[in-house]
Design a protein around this motif. Structure first.
Motif, PDB file in Angstrom:
ATOM      1  N   ILE A  78       0.832  -1.210   0.000  1.00 25.24           N
ATOM      2  CA  ILE A  78       0.000   0.000   0.000  1.00 25.24           C
ATOM      3  C   ILE A  78       0.862   1.252   0.000  1.00 25.24           C
ATOM      4  O   ILE A  78       0.572   2.220  -0.718  1.00 25.24           O
ATOM      5  N   ALA A  79       1.943   1.245   0.761  1.00 22.66           N
ATOM      6  CA  ALA A  79       2.843   2.408   0.771  1.00 22.66           C
ATOM      7  C   ALA A  79       3.420   2.659  -0.615  1.00 22.66           C
ATOM      8  O   ALA A  79       3.510   3.807  -1.068  1.00 22.66           O
ATOM      9  N   LEU A  81       2.039   1.699  -3.485  1.00 23.64           N
ATOM     10  CA  LEU A  81       0.936   2.106  -4.361  1.00 23.64           C
ATOM     11  C   LEU A  81       0.556   3.575  -4.176  1.00 23.64           C
ATOM     12  O   LEU A  81       0.102   4.222  -5.118  1.00 23.64           O
ATOM     13  N   PHE A  82       0.752   4.074  -2.968  1.00 20.46           N
ATOM     14  CA  PHE A  82       0.407   5.470  -2.679  1.00 20.46           C
ATOM     15  C   PHE A  82       1.627   6.388  -2.765  1.00 20.46           C
ATOM     16  O   PHE A  82       1.593   7.509  -2.279  1.00 20.46           O
ATOM     17  N   VAL A  84       4.587   6.513  -1.336  1.00 15.37           N
ATOM     18  CA  VAL A  84       5.424   6.900  -0.202  1.00 15.37           C
ATOM     19  C   VAL A  84       6.863   6.813  -0.707  1.00 15.37           C
ATOM     20  O   VAL A  84       7.213   5.860  -1.404  1.00 15.37           O
ATOM     21  N   VAL A 133       0.745   6.714   4.746  1.00 18.47           N
ATOM     22  CA  VAL A 133      -0.194   6.687   3.626  1.00 18.47           C
ATOM     23  C   VAL A 133      -1.418   7.547   3.941  1.00 18.47           C
ATOM     24  O   VAL A 133      -1.867   8.355   3.107  1.00 18.47           O
ATOM     25  N   SER A 137      -2.642  11.038   1.923  1.00 17.58           N
ATOM     26  CA  SER A 137      -3.885  10.977   1.133  1.00 17.58           C
ATOM     27  C   SER A 137      -4.667  12.276   1.209  1.00 17.58           C
ATOM     28  O   SER A 137      -4.634  13.028   2.096  1.00 17.58           O
TER      29      SER A 137
END
Length: 137
Positions: A78-79, A81-82, A84, A133, A137
């Motif tokens: 997730i990090a 994908l976002f 970071v 994350v 956002s």
């Protein structure tokens, strides 16, 4: 963790691979310390459930390593994908791996308080990635 740790996706993936292999490494140590024989492979879980001492603690470290692995892997993915920064993801991922290794060693050495501290700090690593994350956002 300084210059020896490259802030690359390759480095992050290696941290994920090593974290995924750690439980099997602790299982190997449990079997080694319990003098696991070929015939014991007929029912290895039963064999390991009957172990004591360092072998039992290595087996417990193996089982616990599986418990935190999904949240670690999810947090890293997730990090990434976002977006970071890889330098942050890499350092946190490798910190998690190092803490998990130290956790397993502390578990096998029967250092309960240190083991608990290492577990908590290690578990904070994926939570920290989720936090970053959320903040981004």
């Amino acid at each position: 963790m300084g210059a020896w740790l490259p802030a690359t996706n390759d480095s992050i993936i290696w941290a994920m691979i090593i974290a995924s292999i750690l439980p099997m490494f602790f299982a190997y140590l449990a079997k080694f310390f319990a003098e696991f024989k070929t015939k014991d492979n007929e029912n290895p879980r039963e064999f390991l459930a009957k172990t004591t001492g360092i072998a039992s603690r290595a087996n417990a470290a193996q089982q616990n390593s599986y418990e935190t692995l999904p949240i670690f892997l999810a947090s890293v993915i997730i990090a990434l994908l976002f977006f970071v920064p890889t330098v942050i993801v890499s350092k946190v991922a490798w910190l998690y791996v190092i803490l998990r290794i130290l956790y397993g060693l502390a578990y096998m050495a029967n250092w309960a308080t240190l083991r608990s501290v290492l577990w908590a700090v290690g578990f904070a690593c994926p939570l920290f990635l989720f936090y970053i994350v959320i903040r981004m956002s």
